[in-house]
Write a protein that holds these residues in place. Structure first.
Motif, PDB file in Angstrom:
ATOM      1  N   ILE A  89       0.524  -1.044  -0.176  1.00  0.00           N
ATOM      2  CA  ILE A  89      -0.120   0.274   0.048  1.00  0.00           C
ATOM      3  C   ILE A  89       0.977   1.351  -0.055  1.00  0.00           C
ATOM      4  O   ILE A  89       0.899   2.263  -1.031  1.00  0.00           O
ATOM      5  CB  ILE A  89      -0.998  -0.108   1.763  1.00  0.00           C
ATOM      6  N   LEU A  90       1.880   1.328   0.688  1.00  0.00           N
ATOM      7  CA  LEU A  90       2.451   2.393   1.060  1.00  0.00           C
ATOM      8  C   LEU A  90       3.626   2.892  -0.141  1.00  0.00           C
ATOM      9  O   LEU A  90       3.216   3.703  -0.951  1.00  0.00           O
ATOM     10  CB  LEU A  90       3.622   2.640   2.540  1.00  0.00           C
ATOM     11  N   GLY A  91       4.139   1.026  -0.907  1.00  0.00           N
ATOM     12  CA  GLY A  91       4.962   2.031  -2.300  1.00  0.00           C
ATOM     13  C   GLY A  91       3.619   2.923  -3.020  1.00  0.00           C
ATOM     14  O   GLY A  91       4.274   3.264  -3.732  1.00  0.00           O
ATOM     15  N   THR A 112      12.284   3.562 -14.220  1.00  0.00           N
ATOM     16  CA  THR A 112      12.887   1.445 -15.680  1.00  0.00           C
ATOM     17  C   THR A 112      13.970   1.419 -14.650  1.00  0.00           C
ATOM     18  O   THR A 112      13.922   0.042 -14.569  1.00  0.00           O
ATOM     19  CB  THR A 112      13.905   3.379 -16.972  1.00  0.00           C
ATOM     20  N   GLU A 113      14.392   2.444 -14.195  1.00  0.00           N
ATOM     21  CA  GLU A 113      16.069   1.622 -13.419  1.00  0.00           C
ATOM     22  C   GLU A 113      15.872   0.680 -12.240  1.00  0.00           C
ATOM     23  O   GLU A 113      15.726   0.200 -11.581  1.00  0.00           O
ATOM     24  CB  GLU A 113      17.123   2.445 -12.995  1.00  0.00           C
ATOM     25  N   LEU A 114      14.130   0.973 -11.676  1.00  0.00           N
ATOM     26  CA  LEU A 114      14.497   0.180  -9.916  1.00  0.00           C
ATOM     27  C   LEU A 114      13.587  -0.952 -10.731  1.00  0.00           C
ATOM     28  O   LEU A 114      13.220  -2.123 -10.287  1.00  0.00           O
ATOM     29  CB  LEU A 114      12.936   1.185  -9.600  1.00  0.00           C
ATOM     30  N   GLU A 115      13.012  -1.091 -11.579  1.00  0.00           N
ATOM     31  CA  GLU A 115      11.544  -2.088 -12.882  1.00  0.00           C
ATOM     32  C   GLU A 115      13.319  -2.923 -12.625  1.00  0.00           C
ATOM     33  O   GLU A 115      13.388  -4.250 -12.957  1.00  0.00           O
ATOM     34  CB  GLU A 115      10.915  -1.673 -13.948  1.00  0.00           C
ATOM     35  N   HIS A 299       1.359 -10.382  -7.209  1.00  0.00           N
ATOM     36  CA  HIS A 299      -0.170  -9.768  -7.221  1.00  0.00           C
ATOM     37  C   HIS A 299      -1.618 -11.116  -6.676  1.00  0.00           C
ATOM     38  O   HIS A 299      -2.394 -10.064  -6.084  1.00  0.00           O
ATOM     39  CB  HIS A 299      -0.755  -8.896  -7.910  1.00  0.00           C
ATOM     40  N   LYS A 300      -0.901 -12.081  -6.231  1.00  0.00           N
ATOM     41  CA  LYS A 300      -1.685 -13.191  -6.506  1.00  0.00           C
ATOM     42  C   LYS A 300      -0.943 -13.604  -5.190  1.00  0.00           C
ATOM     43  O   LYS A 300      -1.693 -13.026  -4.388  1.00  0.00           O
ATOM     44  CB  LYS A 300      -1.600 -14.504  -7.203  1.00  0.00           C
ATOM     45  N   TRP A 301       0.063 -14.182  -4.713  1.00  0.00           N
ATOM     46  CA  TRP A 301       0.268 -14.799  -3.658  1.00  0.00           C
ATOM     47  C   TRP A 301       1.275 -13.971  -3.051  1.00  0.00           C
ATOM     48  O   TRP A 301       2.285 -14.451  -1.423  1.00  0.00           O
ATOM     49  CB  TRP A 301       0.782 -16.623  -3.591  1.00  0.00           C
ATOM     50  N   GLY A 302       2.112 -13.386  -3.955  1.00  0.00           N
ATOM     51  CA  GLY A 302       3.022 -12.946  -3.844  1.00  0.00           C
ATOM     52  C   GLY A 302       3.476 -11.361  -3.042  1.00  0.00           C
ATOM     53  O   GLY A 302       4.499 -10.331  -3.114  1.00  0.00           O
ATOM     54  N   LEU A 303       2.705 -11.364  -1.847  1.00  0.00           N
ATOM     55  CA  LEU A 303       2.406 -10.081  -1.273  1.00  0.00           C
ATOM     56  C   LEU A 303       2.408  -8.845  -2.176  1.00  0.00           C
ATOM     57  O   LEU A 303       2.495  -7.879  -1.164  1.00  0.00           O
ATOM     58  CB  LEU A 303       3.425 -10.110   0.036  1.00  0.00           C
ATOM     59  N   VAL A 304       2.674  -8.058  -3.156  1.00  0.00           N
ATOM     60  CA  VAL A 304       2.748  -6.954  -3.620  1.00  0.00           C
ATOM     61  C   VAL A 304       0.998  -6.562  -4.409  1.00  0.00           C
ATOM     62  O   VAL A 304       0.293  -7.774  -4.712  1.00  0.00           O
ATOM     63  CB  VAL A 304       3.186  -7.398  -5.128  1.00  0.00           C
ATOM     64  N   LYS A 358       6.212  -0.604  -4.878  1.00  0.00           N
ATOM     65  CA  LYS A 358       5.917  -1.548  -4.084  1.00  0.00           C
ATOM     66  C   LYS A 358       6.620  -3.276  -3.889  1.00  0.00           C
ATOM     67  O   LYS A 358       6.731  -3.389  -2.809  1.00  0.00           O
ATOM     68  CB  LYS A 358       4.218  -1.673  -4.386  1.00  0.00           C
ATOM     69  N   VAL A 359       6.452  -3.350  -5.466  1.00  0.00           N
ATOM     70  CA  VAL A 359       7.634  -5.212  -5.029  1.00  0.00           C
ATOM     71  C   VAL A 359       9.533  -4.499  -4.233  1.00  0.00           C
ATOM     72  O   VAL A 359       9.272  -5.105  -2.970  1.00  0.00           O
ATOM     73  CB  VAL A 359       8.339  -4.858  -6.967  1.00  0.00           C
ATOM     74  N   TRP A 360       9.801  -3.041  -4.839  1.00  0.00           N
ATOM     75  CA  TRP A 360      10.611  -2.967  -3.723  1.00  0.00           C
ATOM     76  C   TRP A 360      10.530  -2.523  -2.718  1.00  0.00           C
ATOM     77  O   TRP A 360      11.403  -3.417  -1.569  1.00  0.00           O
ATOM     78  CB  TRP A 360      10.948  -1.843  -4.304  1.00  0.00           C
ATOM     79  N   PHE A 361       9.858  -2.174  -2.144  1.00  0.00           N
ATOM     80  CA  PHE A 361       8.786  -2.347  -0.866  1.00  0.00           C
ATOM     81  C   PHE A 361       8.834  -3.498  -0.228  1.00  0.00           C
ATOM     82  O   PHE A 361       9.484  -3.840   1.095  1.00  0.00           O
ATOM     83  CB  PHE A 361       8.600  -1.449  -0.020  1.00  0.00           C
ATOM     84  N   VAL A 362       7.743  -4.602  -0.574  1.00  0.00           N
ATOM     85  CA  VAL A 362       7.574  -5.835  -0.160  1.00  0.00           C
ATOM     86  C   VAL A 362       9.087  -6.914   0.185  1.00  0.00           C
ATOM     87  O   VAL A 362       9.014  -7.021   0.848  1.00  0.00           O
ATOM     88  CB  VAL A 362       6.826  -6.087  -1.192  1.00  0.00           C
ATOM     89  N   LEU A 363       9.658  -7.131  -0.959  1.00  0.00           N
ATOM     90  CA  LEU A 363      10.987  -7.372  -0.938  1.00  0.00           C
ATOM     91  C   LEU A 363      12.030  -7.127  -0.111  1.00  0.00           C
ATOM     92  O   LEU A 363      12.419  -8.179   0.688  1.00  0.00           O
ATOM     93  CB  LEU A 363      11.813  -7.778  -2.206  1.00  0.00           C
TER      94      LEU A 363
END
Ligand SMILES: *Cc1c(COP(=O)(O)O)cnc(C)c1O
Length: 498
Positions: A89-91, A112-115, A299-304, A358-363
């Protein structure tokens, strides 16, 4: 709204979001509103004059939340749960604060670079081979909106590659291969691209897994008729039953036909490969060896939080050769120099959301070990459910449980005997449909969805929401068990009275 107003409204929003998450026990899992509830409640024209933000925020609580099916509810076991997280959510909140369309490197270099970086992180988390990494400059990863859109992207890329290699090929001869268990994304890609789709047969004896021999025979048949199969979509973890195609055999068959693309759709199950012990189940080795592209939904089981559908390709040029359109106004010196990725050429649209944040935040916040713990807990909870099903004489598993998914049904009672000429499967399905209708009636307490496998009506139970614990499985089991005994009694009674 000025900055100070935003500060106040923002604090209030976070407070209310916290209250929402703290109150799932008082909320129904499935929204209980009737069709048209909101359309009738809202004015048909936008307001002429500006409204007070407090009123708008209150209306979210009053009008919108009742119409929300609570996918984050711990008793949500339908479809595949979408495990969101506060980090996600915060991401999204921060991404929204720098709202921008990120279509090329210059439009926001960080997007781009974060992706690029998080797609490499995710690839490593799952054990994907180096050839899928952005870092290697040949293959690479990109975040799509959904697995369905990823399938359209790879089918477009596979078609372009095939037609380049076979200039004589007529589009009406091209065929997309799926199986009867492939998600509707295969049919949809065919519809959108105007291409034929052939669903190959899979059998209950093979646990609905596509075998190499089936593929080999279909290829021989189609090629003899002048058809041109150009892509095979394999699945790891089908939506109905969590089936896994035999990618070792499929890969061996396709090895002789390098112009046929192999896409592996692991939209749900793919993230389980974060745990080394599930990599064999998830077919990591044949994916690394044979797949032209691979996709899984974080976005299913992966917490994002929805949406974040990861797609990796062995050769990024397959995407850009199919999708690169660069009018003068989109040219940049960084792109011309070949130093940067312009992700607009890796997906269907031009603009794109800043999903990598948000992926970065989660990981970062979970770490690899925390992510694995979440996956393992989901599988352990499903194993617990399976132990309850196995211990009960009223239920049976229809397929072998797959990771965090179980498919089961009510057992057909021994008496009364079937009427002469009545077939057991029809009677059995009727009983289970009645059971599912009853469980639907308890949709404030739990949410389960149904499927049909080879003519057999069954119930799916998918674990994976971030807040589900053992007590929620117990609550769900109580609803299942009590409704099952009522339905079975009613069913027996109605047949005796007939
Ligand atoms: C959920 C699912 C899909 C579709 O996902 P979207 O991202 O909503 O398109 C595709 N394939 C499988 C196996 C799935 O479980």
């Amino acid at each position: 709204m000025d900055i100070e107003e935003f500060r106040k409204a923002g604090y209030q929003a976070i407070d209310r979001i916290c209250d929402y998450y703290a109150s799932f026990q008082d909320r129904p899992v499935v929204s209980q509103v009737q069709p048209g509830y909101l359309v009738d409640a809202l004015p048909s024209d936008p307001p002429e004059d500006a409204e007070d933000f407090n009123e708008i925020a209150d209306d979210f609580q009053k009008l919108i939340l009742p119409g929300i099916t609570n996918w984050q509810h711990p008793n949500f076991f339908a479809y595949f749960p979408t495990a969101g997280s506060f980090e996600g959510i915060l991401g999204d909140l921060y991404a929204s604060s720098v709202s921008n369309p990120g279509f090329n490197w210059l439009s926001s270099p960080a997007c781009t670079e974060l992706e690029q970086v998080v797609m490499d992180w995710c690839a490593k988390l799952l054990g994907l081979g180096d050839h899928f990494l952005n870092k290697n400059g040949v293959g690479g990863g990109v975040i799509q909106t959904t697995a369905s859109e990823a399938a359209i992207v790879v089918c477009a890329a596979a078609r372009a590659r095939y037609v380049r290699e076979h200039p004589d090929a007529k589009l009406e001869d091209l065929v997309i291969y799926t199986t009867t268990q492939t998600h509707s994304l295969g049919v949809k890609a065919g519809l959108v691209l105007g291409l034929a789709v052939r669903a190959l047969e899979v059998t209950p004896e093979d646990e609905f897994s596509l075998r190499g021999e089936t593929l080999r025979l279909a290829l021989a048949e189609d090629l003899a008729q002048g058809k041109r199969p150009f892509i095979t979509i394999g699945t790891v973890g089908t939506t109905s039953s969590g089936a896994v195609d035999n990618l070792e055999e499929i890969g061996e068959v396709l090895k002789e036909r390098p112009s046929i693309w192999l896409h592996v759709d692991a939209a749900w199950a793919g993230v389980a490969m974060a745990c080394p012990e599930y990599r064999a189940f998830g077919k990591l080795e044949p994916i690394n060896r044979y797949a032209t592209s691979y996709g899984t939904n974080f976005h299913k089981w992966g917490l994002v939080n929805f949406d974040a559908s990861m797609l990796w390709v062995r050769n990024r040029r397959d995407l850009t050769d199919a999708l690169d359109v660069t009018p003068e106004f989109l040219r940049t010196k960084q792109h011309d120099s070949g130093l940067v990725i312009d992700y607009r050429n890796w997906h269907l649209g031009l603009g794109r959301r800043f999903r990598s944040l948000k992926v970065w935040f989660v990981l970062r916040r979970y770490g690899v070990e925390g992510f694995r713990t979440h996956i393992r807990e989901g599988i352990a909870l499903n194993e617990y459910l399976v132990s309850l099903i196995r211990a009960s004489p009223s239920f049976e598993l229809v397929t072998t449980p797959s990771l965090a998914l179980s498919v089961f049904r009510l057992v057909l009672p021994a008496s009364p005997a079937l009427a002469s000429g009545e077939d057991a499967l029809t009677a059995h399905n009727e009983l289970n449909r009645a059971f599912h209708r009853r469980v639907e009636g308890a949709s404030d307490k739990i949410f389960l969805t149904q499927t049909v496998l080879n003519g057999t009506f069954c119930i799916r139970f998918a674990v994976g929401a971030q807040r589900t614990r053992r007590e929620h499985i117990d609550q769900a089991w109580e609803v299942i068990r009590s409704n099952a005994s009522t339905v079975t009694e009613e069913w027996v009674k109605s047949r005796i009275s007939v």
